[in-house]
Design a protein around this motif. Sequence first.
Motif, mmCIF file in Angstrom:
data_model
loop_
_atom_site.group_PDB
_atom_site.id
_atom_site.type_symbol
_atom_site.label_atom_id
_atom_site.label_comp_id
_atom_site.label_asym_id
_atom_site.label_seq_id
_atom_site.Cartn_x
_atom_site.Cartn_y
_atom_site.Cartn_z
ATOM 1 N N PRO A 58 42.019 24.722 55.383
ATOM 2 C CA PRO A 58 41.827 26.189 55.371
ATOM 3 C C PRO A 58 42.909 26.310 54.115
ATOM 4 O O PRO A 58 44.234 25.427 53.759
ATOM 5 N N THR A 59 41.970 26.876 52.932
ATOM 6 C CA THR A 59 42.556 27.475 51.813
ATOM 7 C C THR A 59 43.128 28.271 51.737
ATOM 8 O O THR A 59 43.331 29.405 52.643
ATOM 9 N N ALA A 60 44.430 29.027 50.636
ATOM 10 C CA ALA A 60 44.677 30.350 50.546
ATOM 11 C C ALA A 60 43.670 30.897 50.477
ATOM 12 O O ALA A 60 43.076 32.660 50.848
ATOM 13 N N PHE A 61 42.122 30.818 49.505
ATOM 14 C CA PHE A 61 41.434 31.572 49.186
ATOM 15 C C PHE A 61 40.691 32.391 50.353
ATOM 16 O O PHE A 61 40.364 32.606 50.607
ATOM 17 N N ARG A 62 40.414 31.252 51.417
ATOM 18 C CA ARG A 62 39.341 31.219 52.361
ATOM 19 C C ARG A 62 40.369 32.428 53.716
ATOM 20 O O ARG A 62 39.784 33.612 54.121
ATOM 21 N N LYS A 63 41.834 31.713 53.652
ATOM 22 C CA LYS A 63 42.946 33.393 54.062
ATOM 23 C C LYS A 63 42.636 34.587 53.841
ATOM 24 O O LYS A 63 42.542 35.376 54.266
ATOM 25 N N PHE A 64 42.781 34.849 52.222
ATOM 26 C CA PHE A 64 42.935 36.203 51.906
ATOM 27 C C PHE A 64 41.023 36.501 51.763
ATOM 28 O O PHE A 64 41.305 37.619 52.049
ATOM 29 N N TYR A 65 40.144 35.836 51.462
ATOM 30 C CA TYR A 65 39.126 36.225 51.844
ATOM 31 C C TYR A 65 38.464 37.075 53.565
ATOM 32 O O TYR A 65 38.139 38.490 53.093
#
Length: 201
Positions: free
Chosen positions: A63-70
Amino acid sequence: MVAEKEGPSPQKDRPPQLQEPLRHARRSKKQVSDGFTVKAMMKNTVVKGPPAAGAFKERPTKPTAFRKFYERGDFPIALEHDTRGNKIAWKVEIEKLDYHHYLPLFFDGLCEMQFPYEFFARQGIHDMLEHGGNKILPVIPQLIIPIKINSGDGIDYSQQKRENIGDLIQETLEAFERYGGEDAYINIKYMVPTYQSCLLN
């Protein structure tokens, strides 16, 4: 004294052609062994092949930081459907975004392969670079690591649509050069020595 009669032997009562395979069946019992062991060198041993390497097995991405933030709702974006397809509905003006915070996160999302993450990452980068102006150049050093990390993934996934990571990186660097100011080319060339100018050639 009475001699006892010998009972019929199962082997002797069989025809000669059936007696021979029973002897060979006992002798030719094969052992299965791993390769490169002492057992593998013995007679009547079959070496089993190596296990599958799994080179073509699909591996889940981390899981990317992008996914977590989204998923937390930290991005000021929403999906908007119109007659021409999907686009991003920005909840704030793009020019007012903190590029030092958001642009590296969107670049981090380039390795996403699932909808809507991959769509938001690609389209978000495109929109931010289009409207960023002078805010882009100071962020370039923060983008090098996400670009390098993502340049190895996905290059062959969607070449038919011309939407692979290599093309996206090239287009991004060209946008940096066009809109990043007079020192943009020098800064890009410093970080990516193989880059060729789209304006000077």
